[in-house]
Design an enzyme around this catalytic site. Structure first.
Site, PDB file in Angstrom:
ATOM      1  N   TYR A 142       0.186   4.241   4.376  1.00  0.00           N
ATOM      2  CA  TYR A 142      -0.671   3.697   3.316  1.00  0.00           C
ATOM      3  C   TYR A 142      -0.131   2.389   2.739  1.00  0.00           C
ATOM      4  CZ  TYR A 142      -3.201   8.137   3.360  1.00  0.00           C
ATOM      5  OH  TYR A 142      -3.943   9.224   3.734  1.00  0.00           O
ATOM      6  N   LYS A 192       5.275  14.337  13.421  1.00  0.00           N
ATOM      7  CA  LYS A 192       4.622  14.247  14.736  1.00  0.00           C
ATOM      8  C   LYS A 192       5.651  13.636  15.689  1.00  0.00           C
ATOM      9  CE  LYS A 192       0.977  14.643  17.381  1.00  0.00           C
ATOM     10  NZ  LYS A 192       0.619  15.959  17.934  1.00  0.00           N
ATOM     11  N   ASP A 225      -0.160  18.861  13.755  1.00  0.00           N
ATOM     12  CA  ASP A 225      -1.406  19.438  14.274  1.00  0.00           C
ATOM     13  C   ASP A 225      -1.321  20.961  14.338  1.00  0.00           C
ATOM     14  OD1 ASP A 225       0.566  18.919  16.148  1.00  0.00           O
ATOM     15  OD2 ASP A 225      -0.804  18.463  17.785  1.00  0.00           O
ATOM     16  N   ASP A 249      -1.322  14.022   2.590  1.00  0.00           N
ATOM     17  CA  ASP A 249      -2.644  13.833   1.993  1.00  0.00           C
ATOM     18  C   ASP A 249      -3.607  14.882   2.565  1.00  0.00           C
ATOM     19  OD1 ASP A 249      -4.688  12.726   0.587  1.00  0.00           O
ATOM     20  OD2 ASP A 249      -4.789  10.854   1.715  1.00  0.00           O
TER      21      ASP A 249
END
Ligand code: NAD
Length: 370
Positions: A142, A192, A225, A249
């Site tokens: 972000y 990830k 995931d 988020d």
């Protein structure tokens, strides 16, 4: 902590209504625990725009920095929707967060059996689920540079940069480990790392910090995931979860669904200085001024303040138990009223009354036992 200096920013819409109940709760706890509370109020968001032409003033920022903690209601509303972008109420909020340097956003998610009809999950799967997501708030994709939409060879392309420095990872991981220490000493770090270099660094840094300073905590790593799937399938397995800005988020909104209503959700944003405590919901202009707002998100935010700023998890538990007691007694504001047998619809102040009464009797019974 024998005295607490609070800056109270009610903001707009239902902000003043829910904040009033959170402040009552803190005053009640303070009176029993021997902690004096000095509360200064300042206009914020649309209210500040009306009064001073800015969503937050330098004076308010200075007051926030000089306080032990900031209790925030909510900002914004249709009255200020058409102002210039730099004057929007949300800009004031972002400025406050960045001035306070609150890099760790804590969002507890708790399945309340009392209002299980409001949860989209089957009760037999979700009952007892109680976890906290610690989301990095000041870095990651972000904020990363470079970022742009540009035209290359006649077609547009857009990109952002997901970047974390070691020190940014360490400071948020430390908050998560400390949170885990106050709970059941389990921490899950979500990344990830099978695809992203930034996540590989994240994983290495969290693992090193664990070895160096937090070997009493059980740490595991998960890919975002598959972890999203596990969180929905087995929410009871989660305890404290730390992750970057983007993953946090998404996961924190997913977790929010557990509680059944936006009005129930608290948050704490922590950094080096004063913490910022606010319910997750907005200013709810549709119900503002009608005493319909659920004050429990704001009250539970004050419990987080007792835990993280005052460092008294015992006092936080008294507030959390008092909220649970009000729900168990069947009290429901409109957002969680399903007309179930044994429930009674109450307004904002009546819900606050019930929580305060439970706190009083909790201290009373302790004083009697002592
Ligand atoms: P909202 O959270 O204000 O309301 C969404 C729905 O939930 C509404 O129907 C509302 O009545 C209900 N609701 C929210 N809080 C409740 C509570 N405590 N008790 C009972 N019902 C509750 O979101 P929105 O309508 O999208 O936004 C309204 C305004 O709030 C906008 O100006 C938005 O920008 C602002 N906003 C501010 C914050 C913040 O201050 N952190 C967060 C989100 C939205």
């Amino acid at each position: 902590m024998s005295s607490l200096r609070l800056l109270v920013l009610d903001g707009d819409g239902i902000g003043p209504e829910v904040n009033a109940q959170a402040l009552r709760v803190l005053r009640e706890v303070g009176a029993h625990a021997g902690m004096s509370i000095e509360a200064e109020h300042a206009a914020f968001g649309g209210a500040s725009l009306d009064a001073y032409g800015l969503p937050v003033t330098e004076a308010t920022i200075a007051l926030a920095k000089a306080s032990d903690a900031v209790l925030l209601g909510a900002v914004g509303g249709p009255k200020w929707d058409d102002v210039a972008p730099h004057l929007r109420a949300e800009r004031g909020l972002l400025r406050l967060r960045s001035e306070l340097g609150v890099f760790a956003n804590l969002r507890p998610a708790k399945f309340s059996a009392a209002i299980e009809a409001a949860s989209p999950l089957r009760p037999e799967r979700a009952r007892g689920a109680d976890f906290v997501i610690v989301r990095e708030l000041c870095g990651g994709i972000y904020f990363g540079e470079p970022r742009a939409i540009e035209t290359v060879n006649g077609e547009r392309r857009g990109y952002n940069t997901m970047v974390y420095t070691e020190s940014e990872i360490v400071r948020v991981a430390r908050v998560a480990f400390e949170t885990a220490r106050l709970r059941s000493k389990r921490l899950t770090s979500v990344d990830k790392a099978n695809v992203l270099e930034v996540s590989r660094l994240w994983r290495e840094v969290v693992t090193d910090l664990h070895k160096r300073e937090y070997s009493d905590i059980t740490l595991d790593h998960q890919y975002v995931d598959s972890y999203a799937m596990k969180m929905v399938a087995n929410p009871r397995d989660a305890d404290v979860v730390v992750t970057g800005n983007l993953f946090g988020d998404i996961l924190s909104d997913l977790a929010a669904a557990l509680s059944g209503s936006l009005g129930m959700l608290p948050s704490a944003s922590l950094g080096e200085g004063p913490g910022l405590y606010e319910p997750v919901h907005g200013s709810a202009p549709d119900i503002a001024g009608q005493a319909k707002a659920n004050p429990l998100g704001a009250i539970l935010s004050s419990a987080l303040l007792l835990e993280h700023t005052v460092k008294r998890p015992d006092l936080a538990k008294i507030v959390n138990d008092a909220v649970q007691g009000a729900l168990d007694a069947g009290l429901r504001t409109g957002d969680i009223a399903w007309g179930d047998a044994g429930t009674r619809r109450v307004n904002t102040v009546e819900m606050g009354d019930a929580v305060v009464a439970n706190i009083r009797s909790s201290f009373g019974s302790k004083e009697t036992r002592a």
